[in-house]
Design a protein around this motif. Structure first.
Motif, PDB file in Angstrom:
ATOM      1  N   THR A 142      96.968  72.825  47.217  1.00 18.90           N
ATOM      2  CA  THR A 142      95.545  72.824  46.080  1.00 18.90           C
ATOM      3  C   THR A 142      95.584  74.050  45.412  1.00 18.90           C
ATOM      4  O   THR A 142      96.785  74.405  45.281  1.00 18.90           O
ATOM      5  N   ALA A 143      95.166  73.618  44.390  1.00 21.94           N
ATOM      6  CA  ALA A 143      94.734  74.485  43.281  1.00 21.94           C
ATOM      7  C   ALA A 143      95.148  76.174  43.301  1.00 21.94           C
ATOM      8  O   ALA A 143      94.393  75.818  44.468  1.00 21.94           O
ATOM      9  N   SER A 144      95.986  76.248  42.515  1.00 20.85           N
ATOM     10  CA  SER A 144      96.048  77.981  42.866  1.00 20.85           C
ATOM     11  C   SER A 144      94.840  78.806  42.145  1.00 20.85           C
ATOM     12  O   SER A 144      94.466  79.560  43.206  1.00 20.85           O
ATOM     13  N   LYS A 145      94.262  77.740  41.569  1.00 24.29           N
ATOM     14  CA  LYS A 145      92.316  78.738  41.389  1.00 24.29           C
ATOM     15  C   LYS A 145      91.569  78.504  42.650  1.00 24.29           C
ATOM     16  O   LYS A 145      90.417  79.456  42.576  1.00 24.29           O
ATOM     17  N   TYR A 146      92.286  77.545  43.587  1.00 21.21           N
ATOM     18  CA  TYR A 146      91.132  77.528  44.885  1.00 21.21           C
ATOM     19  C   TYR A 146      91.649  78.152  46.252  1.00 21.21           C
ATOM     20  O   TYR A 146      91.286  77.988  47.529  1.00 21.21           O
ATOM     21  N   ARG A 147      92.712  78.768  45.883  1.00 20.18           N
ATOM     22  CA  ARG A 147      93.768  79.369  47.232  1.00 20.18           C
ATOM     23  C   ARG A 147      92.899  79.729  47.981  1.00 20.18           C
ATOM     24  O   ARG A 147      93.134  79.972  49.070  1.00 20.18           O
ATOM     25  N   ILE A 148      92.482  81.218  47.286  1.00 17.83           N
ATOM     26  CA  ILE A 148      91.643  82.063  48.141  1.00 17.83           C
ATOM     27  C   ILE A 148      91.077  81.578  49.059  1.00 17.83           C
ATOM     28  O   ILE A 148      89.954  81.705  50.207  1.00 17.83           O
ATOM     29  N   GLN A 149      89.735  80.721  48.489  1.00 21.66           N
ATOM     30  CA  GLN A 149      89.029  79.674  49.405  1.00 21.66           C
ATOM     31  C   GLN A 149      89.160  79.773  50.509  1.00 21.66           C
ATOM     32  O   GLN A 149      88.796  78.696  51.416  1.00 21.66           O
ATOM     33  N   ALA A 150      90.252  78.685  50.088  1.00 25.06           N
ATOM     34  CA  ALA A 150      91.105  77.254  50.676  1.00 25.06           C
ATOM     35  C   ALA A 150      91.807  78.865  52.200  1.00 25.06           C
ATOM     36  O   ALA A 150      91.569  78.152  53.462  1.00 25.06           O
ATOM     37  N   ASN A 151      92.288  79.576  52.303  1.00 22.10           N
ATOM     38  CA  ASN A 151      92.672  80.306  52.900  1.00 22.10           C
ATOM     39  C   ASN A 151      91.069  80.902  53.097  1.00 22.10           C
ATOM     40  O   ASN A 151      91.186  81.276  54.877  1.00 22.10           O
ATOM     41  N   ILE A 152      90.122  81.498  52.957  1.00 21.36           N
ATOM     42  CA  ILE A 152      89.106  81.854  53.857  1.00 21.36           C
ATOM     43  C   ILE A 152      88.278  80.450  54.826  1.00 21.36           C
ATOM     44  O   ILE A 152      87.865  80.992  56.045  1.00 21.36           O
ATOM     45  N   ALA A 153      88.616  79.749  54.147  1.00 18.02           N
ATOM     46  CA  ALA A 153      87.815  78.716  54.736  1.00 18.02           C
ATOM     47  C   ALA A 153      88.962  78.790  56.542  1.00 18.02           C
ATOM     48  O   ALA A 153      88.161  78.202  56.756  1.00 18.02           O
ATOM     49  N   VAL A 154      90.419  78.416  55.943  1.00 23.02           N
ATOM     50  CA  VAL A 154      91.338  78.451  56.899  1.00 23.02           C
ATOM     51  C   VAL A 154      91.093  79.704  58.569  1.00 23.02           C
ATOM     52  O   VAL A 154      90.971  79.088  59.317  1.00 23.02           O
ATOM     53  N   GLN A 155      90.352  80.708  57.571  1.00 19.52           N
ATOM     54  CA  GLN A 155      90.392  81.587  58.648  1.00 19.52           C
ATOM     55  C   GLN A 155      88.607  81.826  59.457  1.00 19.52           C
ATOM     56  O   GLN A 155      88.847  81.931  60.853  1.00 19.52           O
ATOM     57  N   PHE A 156      88.039  81.143  59.346  1.00 13.40           N
ATOM     58  CA  PHE A 156      86.999  80.653  59.597  1.00 13.40           C
ATOM     59  C   PHE A 156      86.684  79.869  60.766  1.00 13.40           C
ATOM     60  O   PHE A 156      86.394  79.355  61.758  1.00 13.40           O
ATOM     61  N   CYS A 157      88.020  78.809  60.349  1.00 11.23           N
ATOM     62  CA  CYS A 157      88.463  77.429  61.072  1.00 11.23           C
ATOM     63  C   CYS A 157      88.671  77.809  62.399  1.00 11.23           C
ATOM     64  O   CYS A 157      88.294  78.065  63.613  1.00 11.23           O
ATOM     65  N   ASP A 158      89.966  78.905  62.102  1.00 13.01           N
ATOM     66  CA  ASP A 158      90.331  79.437  63.203  1.00 13.01           C
ATOM     67  C   ASP A 158      89.369  80.580  64.086  1.00 13.01           C
ATOM     68  O   ASP A 158      89.560  79.822  65.802  1.00 13.01           O
ATOM     69  N   ALA A 159      88.209  80.997  63.551  1.00 15.46           N
ATOM     70  CA  ALA A 159      86.964  81.813  64.085  1.00 15.46           C
ATOM     71  C   ALA A 159      86.624  80.704  65.187  1.00 15.46           C
ATOM     72  O   ALA A 159      85.945  80.218  66.595  1.00 15.46           O
ATOM     73  N   ILE A 160      85.995  79.470  64.830  1.00 17.07           N
ATOM     74  CA  ILE A 160      85.594  77.969  64.837  1.00 17.07           C
ATOM     75  C   ILE A 160      85.704  78.222  66.566  1.00 17.07           C
ATOM     76  O   ILE A 160      85.526  77.487  67.454  1.00 17.07           O
ATOM     77  N   GLY A 161      87.519  77.912  66.000  1.00 12.71           N
ATOM     78  CA  GLY A 161      88.385  77.742  67.095  1.00 12.71           C
ATOM     79  C   GLY A 161      88.267  78.156  68.633  1.00 12.71           C
ATOM     80  O   GLY A 161      88.311  77.633  69.814  1.00 12.71           O
TER      81      GLY A 161
END
Length: 275
Positions: A142-161
């Motif tokens: 992931t490009a450095s400028k999008y890593r915060i969004q990627a991290n948020i997406a991971v946490q969101f998927c963890d909650a869905i899981g």
């Protein structure tokens, strides 16, 4: 007292015949379950606590299962970093997912609480190795400028899981099949790891394989619709810069923790928070 009325608060457990309810007197009663505060009808559901007669006086063993999971996770965390540097983020994550899949399947048909303890330790190690390896692979792609969004997406998927796990536990009443359903989920979620190549950063920095790094970057450019010519970029300087950089061993990493006390303190704080 009628057994249909057992779904109630139980502030004074002496008013019930706990030996009959818990199965210590005349065999395990799998239709009734007891813990420190409640007695309830199981509704046809099964659990290892009832099957192994842990619903009365087995609170310590049930809690110990969770502690053993995180003990295994701690071991996996210590060895995972060195594993990712040696065999790669992708294959390190696959090792973790394989470990957690096999141990979860074994625990689903565990014959005893002792065997379950062993499975839980391997589950913890495998889960954290697999999830950490996948997370590192994601961030390095992931490009450095999008890593915060990627991290948020991971946490969101963890909650869905977590929600999916709860729904499965609600609809699947047999604990053996519930564990098997988790194995199926692990296999499904591991599929993307077979579809993407190794991290270019690992190929370049850890293994110093310029051709592999360029090949993986070409794949990344292709799926993003980029026409950037990676062959025109000279990565040999990066390779030479890291040519003499030796990979730290596990003992060297531990010595670094002792040398940089602030890092060690932060690590201990994080470990305490997980406990």
């Amino acid at each position: 007292m009628n057994s249909n009325n057992y779904t109630t608060m139980n502030p004074d457990k002496k008013q019930y015949n706990k030996e009959n309810l818990c199965g210590t007197g005349n065999g395990t009663n799998k239709e009734l379950a007891v813990d420190a505060d409640f007695i309830w009808h199981t509704g046809g559901r099964s659990s290892f606590a009832i099957d192994w007669n842990l619903q009365c006086g087995g609170e310590f063993l049930r809690s110990l299962l969770g502690s053993i999971f995180f003990a295994g996770a701690m071991v996996g965390t210590f060895f995972g970093g060195n594993l990712f540097d040696r065999i790669g983020r992708k294959y390190g994550a696959l090792v973790g997912y394989t470990l957690v899949t096999v141990s979860t399947l074994a625990s689903a048909f565990s014959p005893s609480i002792e065997f379950m303890f062993v499975c839980r330790a391997f589950q913890g190690a495998g889960f954290f190795i697999g999830s950490t390896g996948g997370f590192i692979l994601l961030l390095e792609y992931t490009a450095s400028k999008y890593r915060i969004q990627a991290n948020i997406a991971v946490q969101f998927c963890d909650a869905i899981g977590s929600l999916i796990n709860t729904l499965l536990a609600y609809f699947i009443k047999d604990w053996h099949w519930l564990g098997t359903s988790y194995v199926i989920l692990f296999l499904v979620f591991a599929v993307p790891l077979f579809l993407i190549p190794e991290s270019p950063r690992h190929c370049l920095v850890n293994k110093r394989k310029v051709k592999d790094a360029k090949k993986n970057l070409k794949w990344l450019a292709k799926i993003n619709g980029s026409e950037f010519d990676i062959d025109s970029v000279d990565l040999n300087d990066v390779e030479l810069t890291n040519e003499e950089a030796a990979e730290p061993t596990f003992l060297e990493t531990m010595r670094d923790f002792m040398k940089y006390r602030e890092v060690l303190i932060q690590l201990l704080i994080l470990m305490w928070m997980w406990l």
